[in-house]
Design a protein around this motif. Structure first.
Motif, PDB file in Angstrom:
ATOM      1  N   LYS A   1     -44.245   4.961  -8.127  1.00 19.97           N
ATOM      2  CA  LYS A   1     -45.383   3.789  -7.374  1.00 19.97           C
ATOM      3  C   LYS A   1     -45.530   2.907  -8.359  1.00 19.97           C
ATOM      4  O   LYS A   1     -46.815   2.198  -8.288  1.00 19.97           O
ATOM      5  N   SER A   2     -44.525   3.111  -9.382  1.00 22.16           N
ATOM      6  CA  SER A   2     -45.095   1.776 -10.050  1.00 22.16           C
ATOM      7  C   SER A   2     -45.079   0.244  -9.810  1.00 22.16           C
ATOM      8  O   SER A   2     -45.416  -0.071 -10.100  1.00 22.16           O
ATOM      9  N   THR A   3     -44.216   0.326  -8.375  1.00 19.22           N
ATOM     10  CA  THR A   3     -44.124  -1.115  -8.281  1.00 19.22           C
ATOM     11  C   THR A   3     -45.876  -1.413  -7.438  1.00 19.22           C
ATOM     12  O   THR A   3     -46.793  -2.616  -7.634  1.00 19.22           O
ATOM     13  N   GLN A   4     -46.521  -0.325  -6.541  1.00 18.17           N
ATOM     14  CA  GLN A   4     -47.680  -0.817  -6.106  1.00 18.17           C
ATOM     15  C   GLN A   4     -48.570   0.147  -7.310  1.00 18.17           C
ATOM     16  O   GLN A   4     -50.023  -1.541  -7.554  1.00 18.17           O
TER      17      GLN A   4
ATOM     18  N   TYR B   1     -47.729  -1.829 -10.608  1.00 11.77           N
ATOM     19  CA  TYR B   1     -48.247  -2.670 -10.793  1.00 11.77           C
ATOM     20  C   TYR B   1     -49.086  -4.001  -9.883  1.00 11.77           C
ATOM     21  O   TYR B   1     -50.111  -4.951 -10.617  1.00 11.77           O
ATOM     22  N   ALA B   2     -48.531  -3.986  -9.280  1.00 16.12           N
ATOM     23  CA  ALA B   2     -49.389  -4.808  -8.127  1.00 16.12           C
ATOM     24  C   ALA B   2     -51.014  -5.016  -7.791  1.00 16.12           C
ATOM     25  O   ALA B   2     -51.673  -5.974  -7.733  1.00 16.12           O
ATOM     26  N   ALA B   3     -51.425  -3.865  -7.375  1.00 11.55           N
ATOM     27  CA  ALA B   3     -52.754  -3.614  -7.716  1.00 11.55           C
ATOM     28  C   ALA B   3     -53.508  -3.469  -8.799  1.00 11.55           C
ATOM     29  O   ALA B   3     -54.557  -3.427  -9.148  1.00 11.55           O
ATOM     30  N   GLY B   4     -52.684  -3.379 -10.047  1.00 11.33           N
ATOM     31  CA  GLY B   4     -53.428  -4.203 -11.690  1.00 11.33           C
ATOM     32  C   GLY B   4     -54.133  -2.662 -12.242  1.00 11.33           C
ATOM     33  O   GLY B   4     -54.996  -3.055 -12.912  1.00 11.33           O
TER      34      GLY B   4
ATOM     35  N   THR C   1     -47.770   0.435 -19.429  1.00 14.50           N
ATOM     36  CA  THR C   1     -46.461  -0.647 -19.106  1.00 14.50           C
ATOM     37  C   THR C   1     -45.582   0.865 -19.492  1.00 14.50           C
ATOM     38  O   THR C   1     -44.339   0.799 -18.881  1.00 14.50           O
TER      39      THR C   1
END
Length: 167
Positions: A121-124, A126-129, A134
């Motif tokens: 779920k890394s993209t979500q 990153y998108a959620a901040g 990292t």
């Protein structure tokens, strides 16, 4: 003073190892050195004789030997092996050491599954901040010091030195 060594040093060192591994993917060598040195200081003060101290050191050596093999196979990190070995000395060859190793394996498995799920779920994330380090999301290693620390906190109350301090 003996109680302070037993009640504070071991838990503090394992907490430092867990947090350091979480945030930097390294466990400082001084954590393992402090664990070993504090054991050597506390053990005679709790009434352990030279034979018992040698048995505790043997437990650490056995854990280190197995851990070194796992390190050579690239299964465990060097810092993880060192802190696991130094903390095993506090348990000795007792049922509490077996409990500790089983808990390390259990918590390590849970941690690995959780990190694999996070990486999926890394993209979500990153998108959620969300404030996730990292290296947790993008790396291929697991900060096993977290599992070692959690297992230590769970198993430590049944360790020989803790029982001696409480008794």
């Amino acid at each position: 003073m003996t109680q302070a060594l037993i009640f504070v040093i071991f838990p503090f060192c394992l907490a430092v190892a867990a947090f350091s591994d979480l945030f930097t993917m390294t466990i400082p060598n001084r954590v393992s050195a402090i664990l070993l040195g504090a054991f050597l200081l506390a053990a005679p003060l709790t009434g352990l004789g030279l034979n018992e101290i040698a048995i505790h050191l043997g437990a650490g050596l056995l854990v280190f030997s197995i851990g070194f093999a796992l390190f050579a196979l690239n299964v465990m990190g060097g810092g993880d092996v060192k802190v696991l070995s130094a903390s095993a000395v506090w348990f000795g060859f007792t049922a509490s050491l077996l409990e500790y190793i089983i808990l390390v394996s259990f918590f390590g498995g849970l941690l690995t599954v959780a990190i694999v799920m996070l990486r999926g779920k890394s993209t979500q994330i990153y998108a959620a901040g969300l404030p996730v380090p990292t290296h947790i999301l993008s790396g291929n290693k697991v900060p096993y010091g977290i599992a070692i620390g959690a297992a230590a906190f769970a198993a430590y109350p049944s360790s020989p030195l803790m029982l001696a301090a409480l008794g």
